[in-house]
Structures are given as structure tokens and as C-alpha cells.
Design a protein around this motif. Structure first.
Motif, PDB file in Angstrom:
ATOM      1  N   MET A  29       0.837  -1.192   0.000  1.00  0.00           N
ATOM      2  CA  MET A  29       0.000   0.000   0.000  1.00  0.00           C
ATOM      3  C   MET A  29       0.876   1.248   0.000  1.00  0.00           C
ATOM      4  SD  MET A  29      -2.884   0.981   2.769  1.00  0.00           S
ATOM      5  CE  MET A  29      -4.393   1.471   2.016  1.00  0.00           C
ATOM      6  N   LYS A  30       0.551   2.188  -0.854  1.00  0.00           N
ATOM      7  CA  LYS A  30       1.315   3.429  -0.961  1.00  0.00           C
ATOM      8  C   LYS A  30       1.009   4.341   0.223  1.00  0.00           C
ATOM      9  CE  LYS A  30       1.374   3.316  -5.986  1.00  0.00           C
ATOM     10  NZ  LYS A  30       1.028   4.041  -7.218  1.00  0.00           N
ATOM     11  N   PRO A  31       2.040   5.014   0.748  1.00  0.00           N
ATOM     12  CA  PRO A  31       1.820   5.887   1.897  1.00  0.00           C
ATOM     13  C   PRO A  31       1.208   7.234   1.508  1.00  0.00           C
ATOM     14  CG  PRO A  31       4.123   5.934   1.280  1.00  0.00           C
ATOM     15  CD  PRO A  31       3.452   4.907   0.384  1.00  0.00           C
ATOM     16  N   VAL A  32       0.625   7.873   2.498  1.00  0.00           N
ATOM     17  CA  VAL A  32       0.116   9.244   2.372  1.00  0.00           C
ATOM     18  C   VAL A  32       1.049  10.137   3.182  1.00  0.00           C
ATOM     19  CG1 VAL A  32      -1.776  10.810   2.955  1.00  0.00           C
ATOM     20  CG2 VAL A  32      -2.275   8.522   2.081  1.00  0.00           C
ATOM     21  N   ILE A  33       1.418  11.253   2.591  1.00  0.00           N
ATOM     22  CA  ILE A  33       2.214  12.254   3.299  1.00  0.00           C
ATOM     23  C   ILE A  33       1.249  13.286   3.862  1.00  0.00           C
ATOM     24  CG2 ILE A  33       3.856  14.153   3.016  1.00  0.00           C
ATOM     25  CD1 ILE A  33       5.298  12.448   0.978  1.00  0.00           C
ATOM     26  N   THR A  34       1.474  13.674   5.109  1.00  0.00           N
ATOM     27  CA  THR A  34       0.685  14.733   5.730  1.00  0.00           C
ATOM     28  C   THR A  34       1.621  15.878   6.078  1.00  0.00           C
ATOM     29  OG1 THR A  34      -0.837  13.110   6.666  1.00  0.00           O
ATOM     30  CG2 THR A  34      -0.877  15.320   7.625  1.00  0.00           C
ATOM     31  N   ILE A  35       1.273  17.054   5.599  1.00  0.00           N
ATOM     32  CA  ILE A  35       2.018  18.259   5.948  1.00  0.00           C
ATOM     33  C   ILE A  35       1.116  19.067   6.872  1.00  0.00           C
ATOM     34  CG2 ILE A  35       3.137  20.358   5.126  1.00  0.00           C
ATOM     35  CD1 ILE A  35       3.575  18.915   2.435  1.00  0.00           C
ATOM     36  N   SER A  36       1.538  19.167   8.116  1.00  0.00           N
ATOM     37  CA  SER A  36       0.804  19.909   9.134  1.00  0.00           C
ATOM     38  C   SER A  36       1.494  21.262   9.295  1.00  0.00           C
ATOM     39  CB  SER A  36       0.831  19.119  10.445  1.00  0.00           C
ATOM     40  OG  SER A  36       0.242  19.843  11.482  1.00  0.00           O
ATOM     41  N   TYR A  37       0.722  22.341   9.148  1.00  0.00           N
ATOM     42  CA  TYR A  37       1.305  23.688   9.139  1.00  0.00           C
ATOM     43  C   TYR A  37       0.510  24.627  10.040  1.00  0.00           C
ATOM     44  CZ  TYR A  37      -2.696  24.772   6.280  1.00  0.00           C
ATOM     45  OH  TYR A  37      -3.984  24.935   5.859  1.00  0.00           O
ATOM     46  N   CYS A  38       1.165  25.671  10.514  1.00  0.00           N
ATOM     47  CA  CYS A  38       0.515  26.679  11.346  1.00  0.00           C
ATOM     48  C   CYS A  38      -0.168  27.714  10.446  1.00  0.00           C
ATOM     49  CB  CYS A  38       1.538  27.357  12.247  1.00  0.00           C
ATOM     50  SG  CYS A  38       0.857  28.728  13.218  1.00  0.00           S
ATOM     51  N   PRO A  39      -1.497  27.773  10.445  1.00  0.00           N
ATOM     52  CA  PRO A  39      -2.175  28.757   9.600  1.00  0.00           C
ATOM     53  C   PRO A  39      -1.951  30.192  10.086  1.00  0.00           C
ATOM     54  CG  PRO A  39      -3.780  27.476  10.870  1.00  0.00           C
ATOM     55  CD  PRO A  39      -2.429  26.885  11.139  1.00  0.00           C
ATOM     56  N   LYS A  40      -1.774  30.384  11.386  1.00  0.00           N
ATOM     57  CA  LYS A  40      -1.554  31.735  11.926  1.00  0.00           C
ATOM     58  C   LYS A  40      -0.199  32.293  11.506  1.00  0.00           C
ATOM     59  CE  LYS A  40      -4.557  31.054  15.867  1.00  0.00           C
ATOM     60  NZ  LYS A  40      -4.671  30.937  17.320  1.00  0.00           N
ATOM     61  N   CYS A  41       0.736  31.399  11.183  1.00  0.00           N
ATOM     62  CA  CYS A  41       2.074  31.817  10.746  1.00  0.00           C
ATOM     63  C   CYS A  41       2.118  32.087   9.246  1.00  0.00           C
ATOM     64  CB  CYS A  41       3.103  30.741  11.095  1.00  0.00           C
ATOM     65  SG  CYS A  41       3.276  30.426  12.864  1.00  0.00           S
ATOM     66  N   GLY A  42       1.035  31.754   8.546  1.00  0.00           N
ATOM     67  CA  GLY A  42       0.986  31.983   7.107  1.00  0.00           C
ATOM     68  C   GLY A  42       1.751  30.945   6.297  1.00  0.00           C
ATOM     69  N   TRP A  43       1.823  29.729   6.793  1.00  0.00           N
ATOM     70  CA  TRP A  43       2.627  28.697   6.142  1.00  0.00           C
ATOM     71  C   TRP A  43       1.851  27.805   5.186  1.00  0.00           C
ATOM     72  CZ3 TRP A  43       5.502  27.388  11.290  1.00  0.00           C
ATOM     73  CH2 TRP A  43       6.445  28.393  11.541  1.00  0.00           C
ATOM     74  N   LEU A  44       0.620  28.164   4.861  1.00  0.00           N
ATOM     75  CA  LEU A  44      -0.163  27.379   3.908  1.00  0.00           C
ATOM     76  C   LEU A  44       0.506  27.336   2.537  1.00  0.00           C
ATOM     77  CD1 LEU A  44      -2.586  25.788   2.862  1.00  0.00           C
ATOM     78  CD2 LEU A  44      -3.788  27.965   2.582  1.00  0.00           C
ATOM     79  N   LEU A  45       0.986  28.461   2.039  1.00  0.00           N
ATOM     80  CA  LEU A  45       1.619  28.471   0.711  1.00  0.00           C
ATOM     81  C   LEU A  45       2.876  27.615   0.680  1.00  0.00           C
ATOM     82  CD1 LEU A  45       1.147  32.163  -0.444  1.00  0.00           C
ATOM     83  CD2 LEU A  45      -0.077  30.124  -1.212  1.00  0.00           C
ATOM     84  N   ARG A  46       3.664  27.643   1.743  1.00  0.00           N
ATOM     85  CA  ARG A  46       4.855  26.791   1.831  1.00  0.00           C
ATOM     86  C   ARG A  46       4.442  25.322   1.797  1.00  0.00           C
ATOM     87  NH1 ARG A  46      10.031  27.460   4.098  1.00  0.00           N
ATOM     88  NH2 ARG A  46       9.429  29.534   4.811  1.00  0.00           N
ATOM     89  N   ALA A  47       3.399  24.979   2.551  1.00  0.00           N
ATOM     90  CA  ALA A  47       2.919  23.594   2.587  1.00  0.00           C
ATOM     91  C   ALA A  47       2.392  23.163   1.226  1.00  0.00           C
ATOM     92  CB  ALA A  47       1.842  23.442   3.661  1.00  0.00           C
ATOM     93  N   ALA A  48       1.656  24.045   0.559  1.00  0.00           N
ATOM     94  CA  ALA A  48       1.102  23.722  -0.761  1.00  0.00           C
ATOM     95  C   ALA A  48       2.223  23.531  -1.788  1.00  0.00           C
ATOM     96  CB  ALA A  48       0.141  24.811  -1.216  1.00  0.00           C
ATOM     97  N   TYR A  49       3.242  24.372  -1.732  1.00  0.00           N
ATOM     98  CA  TYR A  49       4.393  24.237  -2.626  1.00  0.00           C
ATOM     99  C   TYR A  49       5.090  22.898  -2.407  1.00  0.00           C
ATOM    100  CZ  TYR A  49       9.244  24.691  -4.110  1.00  0.00           C
ATOM    101  OH  TYR A  49      10.484  24.449  -4.645  1.00  0.00           O
ATOM    102  N   MET A  50       5.328  22.559  -1.147  1.00  0.00           N
ATOM    103  CA  MET A  50       5.994  21.284  -0.852  1.00  0.00           C
ATOM    104  C   MET A  50       5.131  20.110  -1.292  1.00  0.00           C
ATOM    105  SD  MET A  50       8.181  21.662   2.592  1.00  0.00           S
ATOM    106  CE  MET A  50       9.565  22.807   2.643  1.00  0.00           C
ATOM    107  N   ALA A  51       3.827  20.208  -1.108  1.00  0.00           N
ATOM    108  CA  ALA A  51       2.926  19.145  -1.546  1.00  0.00           C
ATOM    109  C   ALA A  51       3.026  18.953  -3.051  1.00  0.00           C
ATOM    110  CB  ALA A  51       1.489  19.462  -1.143  1.00  0.00           C
ATOM    111  N   GLN A  52       3.030  20.045  -3.793  1.00  0.00           N
ATOM    112  CA  GLN A  52       3.140  19.979  -5.252  1.00  0.00           C
ATOM    113  C   GLN A  52       4.454  19.322  -5.659  1.00  0.00           C
ATOM    114  OE1 GLN A  52       2.966  23.790  -7.216  1.00  0.00           O
ATOM    115  NE2 GLN A  52       3.946  22.989  -9.037  1.00  0.00           N
ATOM    116  N   GLU A  53       5.544  19.720  -5.057  1.00  0.00           N
ATOM    117  CA  GLU A  53       6.860  19.151  -5.380  1.00  0.00           C
ATOM    118  C   GLU A  53       6.909  17.652  -5.063  1.00  0.00           C
ATOM    119  OE1 GLU A  53       9.828  20.405  -6.687  1.00  0.00           O
ATOM    120  OE2 GLU A  53       8.587  22.087  -7.336  1.00  0.00           O
TER     121      GLU A  53
END
Length: 95
Positions: free
Chosen positions: A1-25
Motif C-alpha cells: 500500500m502506498k503511503p500518504v504524506i501529511t504536511i501539518s502547518y501553522c495557519p496563523k504563521c501563514g505557512w499554507l503556501l509553503r505547505a502547498a508548494y511542498m505538496a506539489q513538489e
């Protein structure tokens, strides 16, 4: 079974875009090795973690800084497909 990666980020720190970029990569690099990447807002301020399944491969608070994307790819590769070449991202800097 293939694994799922979870990127947990602080929304108050504004790290959603960083998380989305890493997810895309990660999805681009490991498209045949992963079942998916999930973005998860953290409840703890300042938190930024990357998990492969249940294994934490990166924790910003533990490391004290963010990693470059090539370092993240190496950590994920070591968990999901250790024999996979990352091309130029595997090259060591000249000394």
C-alpha cells in the motif's frame, strides 16, 4: 500500500503556501510512490511537520529551521522508495 504524506502547518504563521508548494513538489517527484499528500492546519502555533504515514520525517520546532525542498525530497525518498534517484538533488555540493 502506498503511503500518504501529511504536511501539518501553522495557519496563523501563514505557512499554507509553503505547505502547498511542498505538496506539489512531492506529488510531482513521487507520483508513482504515493497515495497522496494531505495538508492539515495545525492546532499548535508555530508547528510545521511532514509525516510519511505515522512517521515524522521533519519537524520545524525540532530542527529549528525549514529545510530546502531537496532535503525534504531526500527524507521522503528514504522512506517511500530508497532506491529512487533524485537526479541533481542527490548531488553533494563541491568542496
Amino acid at each position: 500500500m502506498k503511503p500518504v504524506i501529511t504536511i501539518s502547518y501553522c495557519p496563523k504563521c501563514g505557512w499554507l503556501l509553503r505547505a502547498a508548494y511542498m505538496a506539489q513538489e512531492l506529488l510531482t517527484t513521487f507520483e508513482e510512490d504515493l497515495a497522496g499528500v494531505t495538508l492539515q492546519p495545525a492546532e499548535i502555533a508555530g508547528s510545521y511537520q511532514i509525516r510519511v504515514g505515522e512517521d515524522i520525517v521533519f519537524d520545524r520546532k525540532r530542527e529549528g529551521h525549514f529545510l530546502e525542498i531537496k532535503e525534504v525530497k531526500q527524507l521522503v525518498r528514504d522512506k517511500v522508495n530508497p532506491g529512487k534517484s533524485l537526479g541533481h538533488a542527490d548531488r553533494k555540493p563541491a568542496q
